[in-house]
Every structure is written in structure tokens, then in C-alpha cells.
Design an enzyme around this catalytic site. Structure first.
Site, PDB file in Angstrom:
ATOM      1  N   CYS A   3       0.859  -1.186   0.000  1.00 45.09           N
ATOM      2  CA  CYS A   3       0.000   0.000   0.000  1.00 45.09           C
ATOM      3  C   CYS A   3       0.895   1.236   0.000  1.00 45.09           C
ATOM      4  O   CYS A   3       2.099   1.145   0.184  1.00 45.09           O
ATOM      5  CB  CYS A   3      -0.937   0.024   1.200  1.00 45.09           C
ATOM      6  SG  CYS A   3      -0.075   0.254   2.737  1.00 45.09           S
ATOM      7  N   CYS A   6       3.196   1.939   2.912  1.00 42.39           N
ATOM      8  CA  CYS A   6       4.477   1.218   2.983  1.00 42.39           C
ATOM      9  C   CYS A   6       5.569   2.118   2.403  1.00 42.39           C
ATOM     10  O   CYS A   6       6.656   2.258   2.974  1.00 42.39           O
ATOM     11  CB  CYS A   6       4.449  -0.055   2.153  1.00 42.39           C
ATOM     12  SG  CYS A   6       3.248  -1.237   2.666  1.00 42.39           S
ATOM     13  N   ASP A 398     -34.402  11.579  -3.437  1.00 43.41           N
ATOM     14  CA  ASP A 398     -34.795  12.451  -2.337  1.00 43.41           C
ATOM     15  C   ASP A 398     -34.712  13.874  -2.898  1.00 43.41           C
ATOM     16  O   ASP A 398     -33.874  14.149  -3.758  1.00 43.41           O
ATOM     17  CB  ASP A 398     -33.805  12.279  -1.182  1.00 43.41           C
ATOM     18  CG  ASP A 398     -34.067  13.281  -0.089  1.00 43.41           C
ATOM     19  OD1 ASP A 398     -35.202  13.319   0.387  1.00 43.41           O
ATOM     20  OD2 ASP A 398     -33.141  14.043   0.247  1.00 43.41           O
ATOM     21  N   ASP A 590     -28.788  11.539   0.678  1.00 42.71           N
ATOM     22  CA  ASP A 590     -27.513  11.755   1.369  1.00 42.71           C
ATOM     23  C   ASP A 590     -27.319  10.584   2.333  1.00 42.71           C
ATOM     24  O   ASP A 590     -28.253   9.847   2.631  1.00 42.71           O
ATOM     25  CB  ASP A 590     -27.472  13.119   2.062  1.00 42.71           C
ATOM     26  CG  ASP A 590     -28.438  13.216   3.222  1.00 42.71           C
ATOM     27  OD1 ASP A 590     -28.455  12.291   4.044  1.00 42.71           O
ATOM     28  OD2 ASP A 590     -29.187  14.207   3.303  1.00 42.71           O
ATOM     29  N   ASP A 594     -30.916  10.055   5.048  1.00 41.32           N
ATOM     30  CA  ASP A 594     -31.639   9.081   4.249  1.00 41.32           C
ATOM     31  C   ASP A 594     -31.171   7.653   4.479  1.00 41.32           C
ATOM     32  O   ASP A 594     -31.564   6.751   3.733  1.00 41.32           O
ATOM     33  CB  ASP A 594     -31.483   9.429   2.746  1.00 41.32           C
ATOM     34  CG  ASP A 594     -32.047  10.793   2.439  1.00 41.32           C
ATOM     35  OD1 ASP A 594     -33.069  11.147   3.042  1.00 41.32           O
ATOM     36  OD2 ASP A 594     -31.476  11.505   1.593  1.00 41.32           O
TER      37      ASP A 594
END
Lengths: 696, 117
Positions: A3, A6, A398, A590, A594
Site C-alpha cells: 500500500c 508502505c 430524495d 444523502d 436518508d
């Protein structure tokens, strides 16, 4: 290194090592640039330090491996061609005597079998120790049988024709296939590599009044960071001074640079294009938006697609089953015809079988599809959600903050003939100054713009969500929803039909005027919805507004259906109603208010707020606020799943048709090798075609 | 006569292949939170046992250059790691519910499992 942290760790430790003046380790390229004083420290010592951290300084070089494969292909192809020239009846008479010599062909074949194909033997031996088998086992068995038989013919132990050319051609083709596959596989993960490369290495931090360049791992929350034009934003933060435009396209997919000033959030990894700013770090390390995005994409790419289940079951039995079929083929042909066709057909069975294509079918398409989506600011949680997104038939939006900007503004002021526009607004703003309702803030903000001073209010009273009352200059005013009054002007109905929320100002029953407030639709709303309609996906609006306003907004946006006066806690019930009608529902909202509705839907699509993208309830998270991302996400999911299906179909059909064909003697071993070499490549290539998906 | 020999040996060989590759007995292992897996021609050990709800460290070291083994995947835990040759890679996992979690190589040809108890 596994990663980016590292790389950061190695850089940090090296920089602290006496004698090392600078060290930069790049995770994506797996290369380190180190400046050091050779009188103080040696390269070996540096290598030892890196090893002590658990990393290797002589990692396998992918490019080198690919080059070796190519070289091996060329050698085996040249040797195979020479053997073919010397042995094919039609052309062998034109070949030099040396090439026609079986002993010379044996030398060439031995080199190909035990040098070029040595890795296959090693891999087979390692597997057999675990009582396991892989594709290499099949190739080793097939080519070794051909080699031993041909050698026996050469030494006169068996009567017949040798097959040195066949064995070498098989190996050359398989290695060509591996070379093409290795090159193509590298391209599938380009998107995630690009995201990882976005992570900045250093930040110019102001500490004790001094600017210091620090490695990114040493930046802490609250640090003040100076950012000049053209520089990369090092971590997530808030602008504390200055203003600028920031190109966020690489993280959010948003193509237009975003204006930022004091108080605005900036995202690490994006590019500061114009002004100089100072920002305060709000998120560092693995908490940054970019780090979260990388983690989410990596997790999605590691997930299991339910569609792959059958392929998973088959892969456990594949190689042993092929070995058994090869033995049965040998026996069948030996009994019915003789040992030569028995051997050739058994070899064809071993060579044609391709478990790799089955294994690569889903992951390669998943890696390309989710990577492509991430580049556009669309984070698909896992393969399971990708499959649901593929089936979505209805999208519920929404309203506030999703379909609209979430910032209501005053759009119309309609005074009666007793007051002026400004009077009406000034009175309303003064009354609303004490209210915390979002609509009240819109009126107060509009009042503030007129530069008229607010009037003192006495006897203020909140009418429980319906309005407010108060006394100004000894006159009692009421400001509130039209339902508070027995009769209202016709303007109210007109404005409500336009999708606006209307408030009325009155003295007793005498109406002084009406003010309309609207939360503007996002500019991309109508186009995004028409795209969904074209994709034959139904749409609904869900809102707490009254039916007139809801109907009007739905109409403007082009949405066919709406659920009005729905309280936040009842949104999930509306979703269930749609599901009971047989719809596969995606809910867009959101991630906070929600969350229950997002969870109730077949798939939740959350618009990330701030820099937090790890939204539990969402199957898809949109990093940007562009509503076009929704049809795009569904289109990408469809394309990705279609690619997975095509890959699986061909991988299955290939094995299901060609293994029996080889067993029945319909395929020569060389033809089988050619087909086998290109089966994996075609699966990876088909996945790469996803990159050409039309995104707009 | 030779045909009969070929038939009988083929049947025997098919039986052997079945026994050798598919008739493996599952080896049970003790519950551990610090596990080392050697990746060479498969996974040793192939089956590991871990406790539910506790953080577990799994260290993999690949000593076999076969490309297939380069990737290590635990799909149910959404973990995919690239295993560089001869370099230990550590994965931290915490499994929240008991069960069997399969793992495999990038092409799904070598398999193993995590038993969470």
C-alpha cells in the site's frame, strides 16, 4: 510494498538514517530514489534497513518478467519453425540436412522443453507436493508425453514419426498467450494505480511561524499548510485564508475547477490551479477522502460476484477432471484405433483445457469496471451491488439536497397594494430573524441583501412549524403557511404550481403579500433524469413538501411519479411500496438523513457530503454532486456485468465444446495450443474493451 | 490382451487421480491469532482456524514464482493482496461471524480456507 503507506514508511525511515540526504519511494512504480553520502553509508546497508522493515530491495520486476516471456517465446518459436521446416513432408526437402536430422531436432526440443518450459515443471512439482494441480500441470503432461515419445522414436525404441515440432509449437504458443495475458492484465488495474499515484508525498506545513516541507505521514490534523498555484493539495483540509480554483477532476470526476474560499473544504490529491491559500488539515493518513476511495475500490475489486458461483465450484474440480478425461480419451482411442491417435488426442485434451479463462472472467472485468467508475467519482461497494445496479428498474430521488441544491432562496415577492416589495421583505425578514427554520433563513438572507435594517420584534411566537408571529411598531404580524389563513390571493396557487413553497404575511386576516421560496434544482437534474428515462428506468421523487409543490418539481425535473408529505422516517415505506410493485429500486439520497431509505432500497446511492465517502448504507457512493453520475453508474454497472457474463459464457463454452472435440479427435495438439493460448487473452482483452464504454 | 491392460490401467489411473487430487482429508488446525502461510504450489497450511471477533494477523510469504499465485484473494472478506516473491505480506483481519471463508489465488486455481470458530 502492498500500500502507499508502505512507501511512506520506507521513505520516512530512510530519511532519518544518517548519511541519507533524501529518499523518495514511489509505490506505483515500486522504485526508490535515494541520495546518500557514500562515505557514511553503503547501498548494502540501505538495502539491509529496508529488509529489516519487511520489504525486499530486489523485488521481481514485472517488466523484466514480461520481457523474459517474450524472449522465451521468440526462442521457442524459432526452434519450432526450424523443426517444422525439417520435418513437414511438403517442405522438408528444401531444408538443410542438419534440420532434417532427428538428433538435431532432439537437441532443439530438449532446450525448449527443459529450459524455456522449465517454469512449468517447477510450478507443477510445487503443486503436486500439495496434491493440487494447475494449468501448468496439464501443459507439462501433454508436452512431456510428446517429447518422450519423440525421443523414443529418435533412438529407435518405438516405430513411428517424432513430434518434436508439435511439442515446441505448443510451448511457443502457450508462452505467447502468457506474454499477451501478462501485458493485458497490467492494463486492467491502471485506474487504481492512477489513484494511488495521486497521493502527494510532502506538505509545506507552517510550524512555529516557519514553513517546513514534511513527509505526508508527519502532517497532523490542525496543521496549517501553505499551498501555491499549481501544487497538489496534500491532505483534506479547510481553507483558512485566500481564494483559489481547484481542479478536483482526478478525485471526483468533476471536470470544471471548483472555486474555493475561506471555510471551504479541499480534497487531498486535487490540484490548486490559481490562487495561493492556507489550509488547515482536517483529515490525514488513512482518513483522507483519497485514502478512503482507494480502500473502497480495492475492497470492491476483491469482492465475490454471485454470478461467479458456478465458475468457483467448477474451478475446484477442473484440472483433475481434465486429467481423467485425457486418460479416458487415451484408453478409448487405444482400444478402438491404436496408440498414436490415442496419444495425440489425449495430448490435445490436456492442452486445450483452460481453467485460467474461467478464473479471469470475473475479476478482470470487475477491476476494469470499478476502476473506470472510480475515475468518474463513482464508488461501487462490491460485485454484489454491481449486480443489483445492473437490474435496477426504478430510481427514487430524495428532493432536498439531492435533486436540489439544498439551499432554499427567495424567488418571488408579491406585495399587496398597501406595501412595497422592500417593506414586505423587511417585515418578513425581521420576523424570521428569530426562527431557525430553513425557509426562514432564506427570507433573512434575502432581507440582508437589500441592506435595509432589521426591525425590532416583540412578542415573538413560533407556530410549531407553520409560521411565526410577532409585533413590530405595535402592530401584530403573522408570517406563515397559506393554510393559516382563511383566504389567500390567487398568487399562492400559481406559485405552488411552479414548485415553490409560499409564505404569507398578514395583519390579522388582512394579507400584506406573499413570498415564494424555492430550492433550485441542480443544473444536471433534468438531463440526468431524461438519460434514465432513455435507459428505460422509471423515476420517483420523495419529499416532505405538499403534493402541489411536489408535483410541480417532479414535472420540472421530468420525473413521472412523486411521494409527497413523506416524513423522513416514512421514506423506507415508500420504497417498500415500489418494491411490492415488482420494481428493483435504487434510492438516491444523502448518507446521513436518508440512511434508512438507502438501506430499504435494493441499492442505496449516496451523495457524499464533505470528504466522507465510507457510507455504510450505500451500495454506490457518488463523490461529486453531478446527477449525471447516476445514469452513468447504472450504465457502467450494466456494461461491466455484461462483460462478466460474456467472459463467463465464452470461458464455459470454450471448455465445454473444445474439450469433447479434442477427445473425439477433432483437434490437433497444435490447434489446441493455439486456441488455449488465445482463450485467456481474449477474456482479458474483452474486459479491457470496457474502457471504451461510452461514458457521456 | 494389451487393450485389456490399457483399459484396466486407465480405470486405475482415473481412480488414482480422483484419490490424489480430490480425496484429500481436511487437516484441522488449532485456533491461532498469528498465522504464517507459505505460498508455493498452493498454500501451507491450506486450512487455518481463527477465533471469531478477535484481530488476527496472517502473514503470507510467496516462494513460488508461478504468476497465478501472485494474487491472494479472500472474497468474502473483500481482501486482495499482491504477494511479491520472497517478501512477507501481512494481512490483519477480524472475522465477526463463525463459518468458512475460502481463499484462492488470482485465477482461482489454488484454494484454501479460513475456519472461524
Amino acid at each position: 510494498m502492498h500500500c502507499a503507506s508502505c512507501a511512506a514508511t520506507i521513505s520516512k525511515v530512510l530519511r532519518r538514517t544518517p548519511g541519507v540526504s533524501s529518499a523518495n519511494v514511489n509505490y506505483a512504480t515500486e522504485k526508490a530514489q535515494i541520495k546518500f553520502d557514500s562515505t557514511q553509508i553503503t547501498l548494502e546497508k540501505i538495502s539491509q534497513i529496508i529488509s529489516s522493515l519487511g520489504y525486499s530491495t530486489t523485488p521481481e520486476d514485472k517488466d523484466r518478467q514480461i520481457n523474459i516471456l517474450f524472449m522465451k517465446f521468440i526462442i521457442s518459436a524459432v526452434f519450432a519453425s526450424l523443426a517444422l521446416w525439417g520435418s513437414l513432408p511438403a517442405i522438408s526437402s528444401t531444408a538443410p540436412a542438419l534440420l532434417q536430422s532427428l538428433y538435431f531436432q532432439l537437441v532443439l526440443a530438449t532446450l525448449v522443453q527443459f529450459w524455456v518450459a522449465w517454469d512449468f515443471y517447477r510450478s507443477t512439482w510445487n503443486s503436486l507436493k500439495h496434491r493440487a494441480a494447475n494449468m501448468d500441470t496439464l501443459i507439462v503432461l501433454g508436452t512431456t508425453v510428446a517429447y518422450i515419445y519423440s525421443a523414443a522414436v529418435t533412438f529407435g525404441l518405438v516405430r513411428g514419426e517424432p513430434y518434436f515440432d508439435t511439442g515446441m509449437t505448443i510451448i511457443a504458443l502457450i508462452i505467447l498467450g502468457k506474454w499477451l495475458e501478462a501485458r493485458a492484465k497490467g492494463k486492467t488495474s491502471e485506474a487504481i494505480k492512477k489513484l494511488i499515484q495521486l497521493q502527494p508525498k510532502t506538505a509545506r506545513v507552517i510550524r512555529n511561524g516557519q514553513e517546513v516541507d514534511l513527509p505526508i505521514s508527519e502532517v497532523q490534523v490542525g496543521d496549517q499548510i501553505r499551498l501555491r498555484p499549481g501544487e497538489k493539495v496534500p491532505v483534506d483540509g479547510k481553507v483558512v485564508s485566500g481564494e483559489t480554483s481547484i481542479d478536483e477532476s482526478m478525485v471526483t470526476g468533476e471536470s470544471i475547477p471548483v472555486y474555493k474560499h475561506t471555510g471551504d473544504l479541499v480534497i487531498g490529491g486535487t490540484i490548486n490551479t490559481s490562487g495561493a491559500i492556507i489550509l488547515s488539515a482536517t483529515k490525514v493518513g488513512s482518513a483522507t477522502m483519497l485514502a478512503q476511495i482507494i480502500k473502497l475500490v480495492e475492497q470492491a475489486q476483491a469482492s465475490r460476484a454471485p454470478i461467479q458461483k458456478l465458475a468457483d465450484v467448477i474451478s475446484g474440480y477442473f484440472v483433475p477432471a481434465v486429467l481423467m478425461i485425457a486418460v479416458a480419451t487415451f484408453a478409448g482411442w487405444y482400444i478402438s484405433t491404436g496408440y498414436l491417435p490415442a496419444m495425440l488426442n489425449a495430448i490435445a485434451v490436456l492442452i486445450i483445457a483452460c481453467p485460467c479463462a474461467l478464473g479471469l472472467a470475473t475479476p478482470t472485468a470487475l477491476v476494469v469496471g470499478t476502476g473506470l467508475a472510480a475515475q468518474k467519482g463513482i464508488l461501487i461497494k462490491d460485485a454484489e451491488n454491481l449486480e443489483i445496479a445492473y437490474k435496477v428498474s426504478h430510481v427514487v430521488f430524495d428532493k432536498t439536497g439531492t435533486l436540489t441544491e439544498g439551499k432554499p432562496v427567495v424567488t418571488d415577492i408579491v406585495p399587496s397594494n398597501q406595501v412595497t416589495n422592500n417593506d414586505l421583505l423587511r417585515l418578513a425578514a425581521s420576523l424570521d430573524a428569530n426562527s431557525e427554520h430553513p425557509l426562514a433563513s432564506a427570507i433573512v438572507a434575502a432581507g440582508a441583501k437589500t441592506a435595509l435594517k432589521s426591525l425590532p420584534v416583540t412578542g415573538f411566537k413560533n407556530l410549531a412549524g407553520r409560521g411565526v408571529e410577532g409585533t413590530i411598531s405595535k402592530i401584530k404580524y403573522t408570517l406563515g403557511t397559506p393554510s393559516l389563513f382563511p383566504s389567500v390571493p390567487s398568487d399562492v396557487a400559481r406559485l405552488e404550481k411552479q414548485g415553490k413553497t409560499v409564505v404569507v404575511l398578514a395583519i390579522g386576516k388582512k394579507i400584506l403579500g406573499v413570498i415564494a421560496i424555492a430550492d433550485t434544482l441542480r443544473p444536471t437534474a433534468t438531463d440526468a433524469i431524461s438519460q434514465l428515462t432513455r435507459q428505460k428506468i422509471g423515476t420517483s421523487l420523495i419529499t416532505g413538501d405538499n403534493p402541489t409543490t411536489a408535483a410541480a418539481i417532479a414535472k420540472i425535473a421530468g420525473i413521472t411519479r412523486f411521494f409527497a408529505q413523506v416524513r423522513p422516517q416514512d421514506k423506507a415505506a415508500a420504497i417498500k411500496q415500489l418494491q411490492s410493485e415488482g420494481q428493483i429500486v435504487a434510492m438516491v439520497g444523502d448518507g446521513i438523513n436518508d440512511a434508512p431509505a438507502l438501506s430499504a432500497a435494493n441499492i442505496g446511492i449516496a451523495m457524499a457530503s464533505g470528504t466522507d465517502v465510507a457510507i455504510e448504507a450505500a451500495g454506490i457512493t457518488l463523490v461529486n454532486k453531478d446527477l449525471h453520475s447516476i445514469p452513468l453508474a447504472l450504465r457502467l454497472s450494466r456494461s461491466t456485468l455484461r462483460t462478466i457474463k460474456t467472459n463467463l459464457f465464452w470461458a464455459f463454452i470454450y471448455n465445454v465444446i473444445l474439450i469433447p472435440a479434442a477427445a473425439m479427435g477433432l483437434l490437433s495438439p497444435i490447434l489446441a495450443a493455439g486456441a488455449m493460448a488465445f482463450s485467456s487473452v481474449s477474456v482479458v482483452g474483452n474486459s479491457l474493451l470496457l474502457k471504451r464504454t461510452r461514458l457521456s | 490382451m494389451d487393450k485389456a491392460i490399457v483399459l484396466v490401467s486407465s480405470l486405475g489411473l482415473i481412480g488414482f487421480i480422483y484419490w490424489f487430487f480430490l480425496g484429500k482429508r481436511e487437516k484441522t488446525s488449532e485456533i491461532s491469532t498469528d498465522i504464517k502461510i507459505t505460498v508455493s504450489g498452493g498454500y501451507s497450511p491450506e486450512s487455518i482456524t481463527i477465533p471469531v471477533g478477535k484481530p488476527v494477523k496472517i502473514t503470507l510469504i510467496r516462494t513460488d514464482p508461478t504468476d497465478c499465485l501472485e494474487e491472494f484473494v479472500i472474497p468474502d472478506l473483500k481482501i486482495k493482496k499482491t504477494l511479491p516473491l520472497n517478501t512477507p505480506v501481512t494481512i490483519a483481519v477480524t472475522v465477526t461471524s463463525p463459518g468458512r471463508y475460502g481463499f484462492h489465488c488470482g485465477m482461482n486455481m489454488y484454494h484454501g480456507q479460513i475456519i472461524a470458530r
